[in-house]
Write a protein that holds these residues in place. Sequence first.
Motif, PDB file in Angstrom:
ATOM      1  N   MET A 164       1.016  -1.038  -0.059  1.00 38.53           N
ATOM      2  CA  MET A 164      -0.120   0.131  -0.079  1.00 38.53           C
ATOM      3  C   MET A 164       0.887   1.245  -0.159  1.00 38.53           C
ATOM      4  O   MET A 164       1.689   1.341   0.832  1.00 38.53           O
ATOM      5  N   SER A 165       0.496   1.954  -1.003  1.00 40.16           N
ATOM      6  CA  SER A 165       1.578   3.342  -1.029  1.00 40.16           C
ATOM      7  C   SER A 165       1.100   4.490   0.243  1.00 40.16           C
ATOM      8  O   SER A 165       0.056   4.521   0.784  1.00 40.16           O
ATOM      9  N   PHE A 166       2.087   5.012   0.737  1.00 43.11           N
ATOM     10  CA  PHE A 166       1.781   5.957   1.804  1.00 43.11           C
ATOM     11  C   PHE A 166       1.656   7.511   1.261  1.00 43.11           C
ATOM     12  O   PHE A 166       1.724   8.464   1.868  1.00 43.11           O
ATOM     13  N   PHE A 167       1.542   7.545   0.077  1.00 41.41           N
ATOM     14  CA  PHE A 167       1.369   9.026  -0.539  1.00 41.41           C
ATOM     15  C   PHE A 167       0.300   9.004  -1.768  1.00 41.41           C
ATOM     16  O   PHE A 167      -0.368   7.947  -2.276  1.00 41.41           O
ATOM     17  N   ASP A 168      -0.497  10.170  -1.784  1.00 45.20           N
ATOM     18  CA  ASP A 168      -1.441  10.450  -2.829  1.00 45.20           C
ATOM     19  C   ASP A 168      -0.925  11.399  -3.642  1.00 45.20           C
ATOM     20  O   ASP A 168      -0.524  12.453  -3.485  1.00 45.20           O
ATOM     21  N   VAL A 169      -1.472  11.030  -4.764  1.00 43.60           N
ATOM     22  CA  VAL A 169      -1.367  11.973  -6.088  1.00 43.60           C
ATOM     23  C   VAL A 169      -2.615  12.490  -6.615  1.00 43.60           C
ATOM     24  O   VAL A 169      -3.322  11.483  -6.948  1.00 43.60           O
ATOM     25  N   HIS A 170      -3.204  13.526  -6.705  1.00 43.48           N
ATOM     26  CA  HIS A 170      -4.265  14.227  -7.011  1.00 43.48           C
ATOM     27  C   HIS A 170      -4.006  15.090  -8.214  1.00 43.48           C
ATOM     28  O   HIS A 170      -3.277  16.102  -8.179  1.00 43.48           O
ATOM     29  N   GLU A 171      -4.114  14.562  -9.435  1.00 44.47           N
ATOM     30  CA  GLU A 171      -3.971  15.272 -10.728  1.00 44.47           C
ATOM     31  C   GLU A 171      -4.726  16.380 -10.905  1.00 44.47           C
ATOM     32  O   GLU A 171      -5.940  16.532 -10.174  1.00 44.47           O
ATOM     33  N   SER A 172      -4.011  17.488 -11.367  1.00 42.23           N
ATOM     34  CA  SER A 172      -4.735  18.771 -11.730  1.00 42.23           C
ATOM     35  C   SER A 172      -5.868  18.738 -12.675  1.00 42.23           C
ATOM     36  O   SER A 172      -5.840  17.809 -13.668  1.00 42.23           O
ATOM     37  N   GLU A 173      -6.834  19.504 -12.521  1.00 45.21           N
ATOM     38  CA  GLU A 173      -8.040  19.995 -13.694  1.00 45.21           C
ATOM     39  C   GLU A 173      -7.284  20.575 -14.796  1.00 45.21           C
ATOM     40  O   GLU A 173      -7.564  20.770 -15.874  1.00 45.21           O
ATOM     41  N   ARG A 174      -6.056  21.228 -14.549  1.00 43.31           N
ATOM     42  CA  ARG A 174      -5.284  21.823 -15.705  1.00 43.31           C
ATOM     43  C   ARG A 174      -3.922  21.159 -16.167  1.00 43.31           C
ATOM     44  O   ARG A 174      -3.088  20.712 -15.327  1.00 43.31           O
ATOM     45  N   PRO A 175      -3.966  20.813 -17.346  1.00 48.44           N
ATOM     46  CA  PRO A 175      -3.083  19.783 -17.828  1.00 48.44           C
ATOM     47  C   PRO A 175      -1.594  20.566 -17.692  1.00 48.44           C
ATOM     48  O   PRO A 175      -1.404  21.817 -17.898  1.00 48.44           O
ATOM     49  N   GLY A 176      -0.633  19.592 -17.333  1.00 47.70           N
ATOM     50  CA  GLY A 176       0.853  20.243 -17.201  1.00 47.70           C
ATOM     51  C   GLY A 176       1.020  21.302 -16.111  1.00 47.70           C
ATOM     52  O   GLY A 176       1.929  21.803 -15.971  1.00 47.70           O
ATOM     53  N   ALA A 177       0.321  21.117 -15.038  1.00 46.66           N
ATOM     54  CA  ALA A 177       0.082  22.281 -13.699  1.00 46.66           C
ATOM     55  C   ALA A 177       1.443  21.641 -13.071  1.00 46.66           C
ATOM     56  O   ALA A 177       1.809  20.592 -12.786  1.00 46.66           O
ATOM     57  N   PRO A 178       1.818  22.689 -12.331  1.00 42.68           N
ATOM     58  CA  PRO A 178       2.902  22.352 -11.498  1.00 42.68           C
ATOM     59  C   PRO A 178       2.463  21.572 -10.299  1.00 42.68           C
ATOM     60  O   PRO A 178       1.210  21.610 -10.067  1.00 42.68           O
ATOM     61  N   THR A 179       3.540  21.026  -9.558  1.00 44.27           N
ATOM     62  CA  THR A 179       2.917  20.271  -8.360  1.00 44.27           C
ATOM     63  C   THR A 179       3.217  20.938  -6.914  1.00 44.27           C
ATOM     64  O   THR A 179       4.176  21.563  -6.908  1.00 44.27           O
ATOM     65  N   VAL A 180       2.249  20.702  -6.262  1.00 45.28           N
ATOM     66  CA  VAL A 180       2.377  21.342  -4.605  1.00 45.28           C
ATOM     67  C   VAL A 180       2.473  20.161  -4.068  1.00 45.28           C
ATOM     68  O   VAL A 180       1.660  19.136  -3.954  1.00 45.28           O
ATOM     69  N   LEU A 181       3.566  19.979  -3.140  1.00 42.82           N
ATOM     70  CA  LEU A 181       3.862  18.862  -2.076  1.00 42.82           C
ATOM     71  C   LEU A 181       3.331  19.348  -0.728  1.00 42.82           C
ATOM     72  O   LEU A 181       3.954  20.311  -0.257  1.00 42.82           O
ATOM     73  N   LEU A 182       2.365  18.653  -0.214  1.00 44.63           N
ATOM     74  CA  LEU A 182       2.058  18.930   1.009  1.00 44.63           C
ATOM     75  C   LEU A 182       2.544  18.109   2.066  1.00 44.63           C
ATOM     76  O   LEU A 182       2.676  16.913   2.140  1.00 44.63           O
ATOM     77  N   SER A 183       3.144  18.718   3.126  1.00 45.94           N
ATOM     78  CA  SER A 183       3.715  17.943   4.500  1.00 45.94           C
ATOM     79  C   SER A 183       3.020  18.494   5.569  1.00 45.94           C
ATOM     80  O   SER A 183       3.145  19.556   6.021  1.00 45.94           O
ATOM     81  N   ALA A 184       2.501  17.405   6.310  1.00 51.02           N
ATOM     82  CA  ALA A 184       1.919  17.719   7.563  1.00 51.02           C
ATOM     83  C   ALA A 184       2.859  18.152   8.756  1.00 51.02           C
ATOM     84  O   ALA A 184       4.126  17.864   8.619  1.00 51.02           O
ATOM     85  N   TYR A 233       1.696  12.963   1.522  1.00 49.42           N
ATOM     86  CA  TYR A 233       2.129  11.609   1.790  1.00 49.42           C
ATOM     87  C   TYR A 233       2.152  11.684   3.587  1.00 49.42           C
ATOM     88  O   TYR A 233       2.164  12.611   4.067  1.00 49.42           O
ATOM     89  N   ASP A 234       2.218  10.205   3.973  1.00 45.05           N
ATOM     90  CA  ASP A 234       2.262  10.139   5.309  1.00 45.05           C
ATOM     91  C   ASP A 234       3.584   9.881   5.558  1.00 45.05           C
ATOM     92  O   ASP A 234       4.342   9.071   5.208  1.00 45.05           O
ATOM     93  N   GLN A 235       4.174  10.715   7.029  1.00 46.46           N
ATOM     94  CA  GLN A 235       5.547  10.905   7.212  1.00 46.46           C
ATOM     95  C   GLN A 235       6.061   9.461   7.704  1.00 46.46           C
ATOM     96  O   GLN A 235       5.098   8.976   8.477  1.00 46.46           O
ATOM     97  N   ALA A 236       7.402   9.372   7.761  1.00 44.44           N
ATOM     98  CA  ALA A 236       7.883   7.788   8.305  1.00 44.44           C
ATOM     99  C   ALA A 236       7.230   7.888   9.814  1.00 44.44           C
ATOM    100  O   ALA A 236       7.436   8.762  10.732  1.00 44.44           O
ATOM    101  N   GLY A 237       6.489   6.613  10.095  1.00 39.93           N
ATOM    102  CA  GLY A 237       6.222   6.432  11.491  1.00 39.93           C
ATOM    103  C   GLY A 237       4.656   6.756  11.688  1.00 39.93           C
ATOM    104  O   GLY A 237       4.276   6.399  12.761  1.00 39.93           O
ATOM    105  N   THR A 238       4.187   7.309  10.744  1.00 43.25           N
ATOM    106  CA  THR A 238       2.640   7.720  10.690  1.00 43.25           C
ATOM    107  C   THR A 238       1.729   7.078   9.922  1.00 43.25           C
ATOM    108  O   THR A 238       2.220   6.606   8.773  1.00 43.25           O
TER     109      THR A 238
END
Length: 260
Positions: free
Chosen positions: A1-21, A46-51
């Motif tokens: 099971m992956s510990f990260f999620d990728v949400h594709e943008s409604e806008r093709p080729g959009a830059p990525t925002v990486l969210l860290s809790a 993503y879920d950080q190591a240990g969480t």
Amino acid sequence: MSFFDVHESERPGAPTVLLSAGLGGAAGYWAPQLAALKARYRIVAYDQAGTGRNKRDLPDDHSIAAMADEALAVMDATNTHKAHFVGHALGGLVGLDLAVRHPDRLRSLTVVNGWAAAHAHTRRCFELRLMLLKHEGPAAYVRAQPIFLYPADWLAKNAARAAQEEAHGLSGFQGVDTLKRRIAALLAFDATPHLAHLRTPTLISAARDDVLVPASMSEQLAAAIPGATLDIAPWGAHAINVTQPAEFNARLLKFLDVSS
């Protein structure tokens, strides 16, 4: 099971925002931001190591640098060469470490209620939370957590939600040893010697009524980073992106759009 999620943008080729809790470490913390960001940006959380889905034992010398290395690994795994990094509290420290050691991987950096180095008040708060964990156990620790996250009046009006979060937090508790090592890592972190050399476009976002991380820490952080933008909201407390999502999202998008 992956510990990260990728949400594709409604806008093709959009830059990525990486969210860290923050200390909780879970990708789900950013749920109030997803819809607003997805309209313009690709999102990786993503879920950080240990969480969360990434539960595992952490070494005694676990550090913010190790967490930053993990964030880079998530970027590599999601084919993200450069990203806008948005970090809350501990997550913001991860972003600062990346800006120091790997500025070429960042389009911009947003630190929400973070700091360059924890000062006496924040240390006292974490020491008390650790004492509560040691002497009363995880249930008491989790029950007390909303006091540090939310404004008192918001918490009173959202008692049912707080109860749900408490149950979820206890069922997915990251473990005493893991929590102690993650707190030790954030208290040991000190980016102060490096801040004057940062050149990554930076937003320092804070709430004036944060009882865990006083807004003065964000003011000092912004003053030390050349060209940093400081945004302090009058209300919203430590989890301002949860208590004031519309306002927070608008300010964040304005900064990201300028920095893209």
